[in-house]
Scaffold this motif. Structure first.
Motif, PDB file in Angstrom:
ATOM      1  N   MET A   1       0.751  -1.141  -0.442  1.00  0.00           N
ATOM      2  CA  MET A   1       0.186   0.184  -0.443  1.00  0.00           C
ATOM      3  C   MET A   1       1.280   1.031   0.066  1.00  0.00           C
ATOM      4  N   LEU A   2       1.989   0.839   0.872  1.00  0.00           N
ATOM      5  CA  LEU A   2       2.315   2.508   0.477  1.00  0.00           C
ATOM      6  C   LEU A   2       3.346   2.766  -0.762  1.00  0.00           C
ATOM      7  N   VAL A   3       3.786   1.417  -1.846  1.00  0.00           N
ATOM      8  CA  VAL A   3       3.832   1.361  -2.780  1.00  0.00           C
ATOM      9  C   VAL A   3       3.121   1.867  -3.361  1.00  0.00           C
ATOM     10  N   LEU A   4       1.585   1.762  -3.753  1.00  0.00           N
ATOM     11  CA  LEU A   4       0.801   2.406  -4.229  1.00  0.00           C
ATOM     12  C   LEU A   4       0.535   3.269  -4.389  1.00  0.00           C
ATOM     13  N   LEU A   5       1.449   3.771  -3.297  1.00  0.00           N
ATOM     14  CA  LEU A   5       0.575   5.624  -2.267  1.00  0.00           C
ATOM     15  C   LEU A   5       1.853   6.683  -3.412  1.00  0.00           C
ATOM     16  N   LYS A   6       3.038   5.879  -3.281  1.00  0.00           N
ATOM     17  CA  LYS A   6       4.589   6.576  -3.955  1.00  0.00           C
ATOM     18  C   LYS A   6       4.221   5.939  -5.640  1.00  0.00           C
TER      19      LYS A   6
ATOM     20  N   THR B   1       1.074   6.240  -7.241  1.00  0.00           N
ATOM     21  CA  THR B   1      -0.122   7.163  -7.516  1.00  0.00           C
ATOM     22  C   THR B   1       0.711   8.581  -7.346  1.00  0.00           C
ATOM     23  N   ALA B   2       1.589   8.865  -6.852  1.00  0.00           N
ATOM     24  CA  ALA B   2       2.294  10.153  -6.944  1.00  0.00           C
ATOM     25  C   ALA B   2       3.001  10.310  -8.549  1.00  0.00           C
ATOM     26  N   LEU B   3       3.737   9.515  -8.407  1.00  0.00           N
ATOM     27  CA  LEU B   3       4.203   9.319  -9.708  1.00  0.00           C
ATOM     28  C   LEU B   3       3.220   9.617 -11.352  1.00  0.00           C
ATOM     29  N   GLY B   4       2.121   8.741 -11.076  1.00  0.00           N
ATOM     30  CA  GLY B   4       1.310   8.764 -11.986  1.00  0.00           C
ATOM     31  C   GLY B   4       0.733   9.767 -12.022  1.00  0.00           C
TER      32      GLY B   4
END
Length: 87
Positions: free
Chosen positions: A68-73, A75-78
């Motif tokens: 979930m932390l990787v997903l948060l990062k 989405t910011a990159l996306g």
């Protein structure tokens, strides 16, 4: 396809495949847990939700939190880089 849909679709596919760790968590449990539930008269669905998943969540919780932390990062990159710029 809009850049937003491309990012959402890509992240959904990637994180969906990584979060298949639930199956590994259930398979990591001893067979005696399921057999004990069946001996108590539970059907497969009751045994899965009542006994097996409650134990499997404890096993896979660190993996889920890190994903979930990787997903948060991601989405910011996306948000900053669009789908077309990544390709």
């Amino acid at each position: 396809m809009t850049p937003f849909l491309g990012v959402v679709f890509g992240l959904t596919l990637y994180n969906g495949s990584v979060l298949a760790v639930f199956r590994a968590g259930v398979q990591a449990l001893p067979k005696g847990q399921a057999e004990a539930a069946y001996a108590l008269g539970m059907c497969k669905t009751q045994a899965m939700f009542t006994i097996l998943l409650s134990q499997a969540i404890r096993v896979v919780l660190p993996t889920i939190i890190s994903q979930m932390l990787v997903l948060l990062k991601d989405t910011a990159l996306g948000f900053i880089l669009t789908f077309q710029e990544l390709l």
